[in-house]
Design a protein around this motif. Sequence first.
Motif, mmCIF file in Angstrom:
data_model
loop_
_atom_site.group_PDB
_atom_site.id
_atom_site.type_symbol
_atom_site.label_atom_id
_atom_site.label_comp_id
_atom_site.label_asym_id
_atom_site.label_seq_id
_atom_site.Cartn_x
_atom_site.Cartn_y
_atom_site.Cartn_z
ATOM 1 N N LEU A 160 0.827 -1.198 0.000
ATOM 2 C CA LEU A 160 0.000 0.000 0.000
ATOM 3 C C LEU A 160 0.869 1.259 0.000
ATOM 4 C CD1 LEU A 160 -2.879 1.175 0.199
ATOM 5 C CD2 LEU A 160 -2.579 1.130 2.677
ATOM 6 N N ALA A 161 1.944 1.238 0.763
ATOM 7 C CA ALA A 161 2.864 2.374 0.783
ATOM 8 C C ALA A 161 3.527 2.571 -0.577
ATOM 9 C CB ALA A 161 3.929 2.174 1.862
ATOM 10 N N CYS A 162 3.750 1.477 -1.309
ATOM 11 C CA CYS A 162 4.352 1.581 -2.642
ATOM 12 C C CYS A 162 3.425 2.287 -3.625
ATOM 13 C CB CYS A 162 4.716 0.197 -3.164
ATOM 14 S SG CYS A 162 6.157 -0.503 -2.346
ATOM 15 N N TYR A 163 2.145 2.278 -3.368
ATOM 16 C CA TYR A 163 1.212 3.032 -4.199
ATOM 17 C C TYR A 163 1.052 4.468 -3.725
ATOM 18 C CZ TYR A 163 -0.347 -1.058 -6.777
ATOM 19 O OH TYR A 163 -0.395 -2.143 -7.591
ATOM 20 N N VAL B 77 3.120 6.450 -1.409
ATOM 21 C CA VAL B 77 4.289 7.306 -1.185
ATOM 22 C C VAL B 77 4.790 7.992 -2.459
ATOM 23 C CG1 VAL B 77 6.717 7.291 -0.463
ATOM 24 C CG2 VAL B 77 4.992 6.172 0.938
ATOM 25 N N PRO B 78 4.947 7.300 -3.584
ATOM 26 C CA PRO B 78 5.472 7.992 -4.763
ATOM 27 C C PRO B 78 4.591 9.141 -5.251
ATOM 28 C CG PRO B 78 5.663 5.642 -5.060
ATOM 29 C CD PRO B 78 4.847 5.856 -3.828
ATOM 30 N N TYR B 79 3.300 9.032 -5.084
ATOM 31 C CA TYR B 79 2.408 10.081 -5.572
ATOM 32 C C TYR B 79 2.113 11.138 -4.511
ATOM 33 C CZ TYR B 79 1.781 6.848 -9.387
ATOM 34 O OH TYR B 79 2.006 6.020 -10.436
ATOM 35 N N ALA B 80 2.017 10.740 -3.260
ATOM 36 C CA ALA B 80 1.615 11.681 -2.214
ATOM 37 C C ALA B 80 2.804 12.389 -1.558
ATOM 38 C CB ALA B 80 0.809 10.947 -1.146
ATOM 39 N N ILE C 154 6.571 11.870 -2.244
ATOM 40 C CA ILE C 154 7.795 12.217 -2.977
ATOM 41 C C ILE C 154 7.526 12.550 -4.435
ATOM 42 C CG2 ILE C 154 9.309 10.938 -1.426
ATOM 43 C CD1 ILE C 154 9.418 8.693 -3.456
ATOM 44 N N GLY C 155 6.290 12.828 -4.781
ATOM 45 C CA GLY C 155 5.958 13.162 -6.161
ATOM 46 C C GLY C 155 6.514 14.500 -6.602
ATOM 47 N N HIS C 156 6.735 15.397 -5.681
ATOM 48 C CA HIS C 156 7.235 16.726 -6.014
ATOM 49 C C HIS C 156 8.754 16.807 -6.053
ATOM 50 C CE1 HIS C 156 7.192 16.526 -1.651
ATOM 51 N NE2 HIS C 156 8.134 17.446 -1.663
ATOM 52 N N ILE C 157 9.446 15.740 -5.684
ATOM 53 C CA ILE C 157 10.908 15.734 -5.678
ATOM 54 C C ILE C 157 11.398 15.402 -7.086
ATOM 55 C CG2 ILE C 157 12.972 14.649 -4.739
ATOM 56 C CD1 ILE C 157 11.380 14.085 -2.200
#
Length: 61
Positions: A15-18, A20-23, A25-28
């Motif tokens: 669930l974190a793999c879905y 975390v990247p969008y919520a 670290i998406g702006h990094i």
Amino acid sequence: MSRSLSLKLVSLVILACYLVPYALIGHIAAWYGSFLFWTLAGVAIIILNITATAGFTENAE
């Protein structure tokens, strides 16, 4: 660690793999932010799979 707890933690990491990247670290813009996350998530899944399947044995009957 019990098998059911390991499997619940695996589902939490998935669930974190879905999320975390969008919520988170998406702006990094740098690639090493996501590389670190995916490396740690991969290591966590490997360790949790080992603990979940540690009790499996093969009967030689």
